[in-house]
Motif scaffolding. Structure first.
Motif: not given
Length: 117
Positions: A39-45
């Protein structure tokens, strides 16, 4: 949380036995961390946190899996059955949820009854 640290302390220990609780709590905690990092990867691109974590816990995951199989009286080589699509994963799941052998086996004493170190 102590069980998670214990597994990481034994990150490359493929001998001995691991209780069901040790294996499944480590697995649960690892899955939760992986979801949060994804989720953090996706949120921070960015696309490396979850992969980096998976790489970091690869060896401890294999080690605790082998020790879990030892607790059921099986050799760690049974992990390779997971390479057989679908059927292998089901067989391995059955092995992982099985009760450990109550007696001392060739891999050591039952960790459920062993004195705490």
């Amino acid at each position: 949380m102590n069980w998670y640290v214990d597994v990481l302390k034994k990150y490359a220990v493929f001998s001995g036995r691991a209780r069901r609780k040790e294996y499944w709590m480590f697995t649960l905690f690892s899955v939760i961390i992986s979801i949060v990092l994804t989720i953090l990867d996706n949120a921070l691109d960015i696309n490396f946190l979850a992969g980096l974590y998976a790489l970091a816990v690869l060896l401890p995951s294999l080690a605790v899996g082998v020790r879990r199989l030892h607790d059921t009286g099986r050799t760690g080589w049974w992990l390779l059955i997971a390479l057989i699509p679908f059927i292998g994963a089901i067989v391995l799941l059955v092995f992982f949820v099985s009760e450990g052998k109550p007696e001392v086996n060739e891999y050591g004493p039952n960790p459920k009854y062993a004195p705490a170190a």
